[in-house]
Design an enzyme around this catalytic site. Structure first.
Site, short mmCIF file in Angstrom:
data_model
loop_
_atom_site.label_atom_id
_atom_site.label_comp_id
_atom_site.label_asym_id
_atom_site.label_seq_id
_atom_site.Cartn_x
_atom_site.Cartn_y
_atom_site.Cartn_z
CB ALA A 57 121.08 9.71 -0.65
N PRO A 66 122.10 6.27 7.51
CG PRO A 66 123.99 4.96 7.91
CD PRO A 66 122.67 5.33 8.51
CG ASP A 67 122.58 6.59 0.31
OD1 ASP A 67 121.73 5.69 0.17
OD2 ASP A 67 123.24 7.06 -0.64
N GLY A 68 123.84 4.18 1.53
CA GLY A 68 124.91 3.32 1.04
C GLY A 68 125.31 2.22 1.98
CB ALA A 69 125.01 1.58 5.38
#
Length: 308
Positions: A57, A66-69
């Site tokens: 992150a 963005p993180d997690g994408a």
């Protein structure tokens, strides 16, 4: 003395791998904080931490994403990790996401590339990255952990494989399934087990009691336990995830808000002095001893929500 960069020096790689492995068998838990670039790694190294960990992150946010994408590539992640190794000379373990690929062979290749980047370890999670189906079936996840472990065995130096059960982090607070997964990953050969976002001391205790391998715990805003308290629960390693990077972002946004709303610059009183910042960046990489003692600072970071 070798003129190779720390990340490329085979002898230094061996020392870091052995040192990181041995930290997990010390007399108490150790904190592995998460820098997000070479500069923050140097600052953390100056406080005497024995090892560092990357933050997915923190890197994503530093890149303006963005993180997690799935917006950070494997190459970007490993380049960032190598820069952290080179800046400090310390053992570094990386957040390797879910292994960057759908096949176990892809996960194995990620482990080999992580070793080439100078890393002493890395974590592989059982998330899919798909919102509608966030967790991999257990047999598929086990196969991927086993591929990571097998690849690590062929590296010629100790590379610590951490297997992550993402239930709680993905909003599926099923402790029984979390333990079932961690036990399966242990059987597949994972060196360290990790379930981010465990909600309380009892959940931490249950996880530690259920497995025989070292357990990593992520400190969060809700899990306000000290290093000593976590050690008493059976924890061997403690990470801060993205909390340090988000603490820095918090300071930046508060400073920007002060300027735009008040027209003042009082935030400068809390800034690191220029000369001190320069001195930290000029410090040489740390020498890694053969068997360092675990470091357990009393002021472990406890901020915010769990984003590894």
């Amino acid at each position: 003395m070798s003129q190779l960069r720390p990340s490329a020096d085979p002898a230094a790689r061996l020392r870091r791998g052995e040192a990181f492995r041995d930290l997990h068998t010390g007399p108490g838990p150790f904190v592995v904080p998460n820098p997000w670039d070479a500069g923050t790694a140097r600052i953390l190294a100056s406080f005497g931490f024995a090892a560092l960990a990357t933050t997915g992150a923190g890197l994503a946010h530093a890149l303006g994403r963005p993180d997690g994408a799935g917006r950070v590539s494997r190459a970007e992640l490993l380049a960032n990790a190598a820069a952290i190794v080179d800046a400090t000379g310390l053992p570094v373990t990386a957040d390797l996401e879910s292994g960057f690929g759908e096949r176990p062979e892809d996960v194995a290749e990620t482990i080999r590339l992580a070793a080439e980047a100078g890393l002493a370890g890395g974590s592989v999670e059982d998330a899919t990255g798909r919102e509608e189906d966030p967790l991999r079936p257990l047999d598929e996840a086990v196969e991927r952990v086993a591929a990571a472990v097998e690849a690590a065995k062929g590296l010629g130096f100790p590379f610590t494989v951490t297997a992550r059960a993402e239930n709680f982090f993905l909003g599926r607070p099923d402790l029984d399934d979390t333990i079932r997964r961690l036990r399966a990953y242990e059987a597949a050969g994972a060196d360290v087990l990790y379930a981010p976002a465990l909600p309380d001391a009892e959940a931490v205790r249950a996880v530690c009691a259920a497995v025989s391998r070292p357990v990593n715990v992520l400190m969060t805003g809700t899990l306000k336990l000290s290093v000593a308290e976590l050690g008493a629960l059976g924890v061997r390693r403690i990470s801060t995830g993205s909390a340090l990077s988000r603490a820095a972002l918090g300071a930046l946004t508060r400073a920007a808000r002060e300027i735009t709303e008040s027209g003042t610059f009082d935030f400068g009183a809390d800034a690191l002095p220029y000369a001190e910042a320069n001195a930290l960046m000029a410090a040489p990489p740390a020498a890694v001893p053969a068997a360092p003692a675990p470091h357990a600072p009393s002021a472990a970071d406890r901020e915010s929500d769990p984003a590894p």
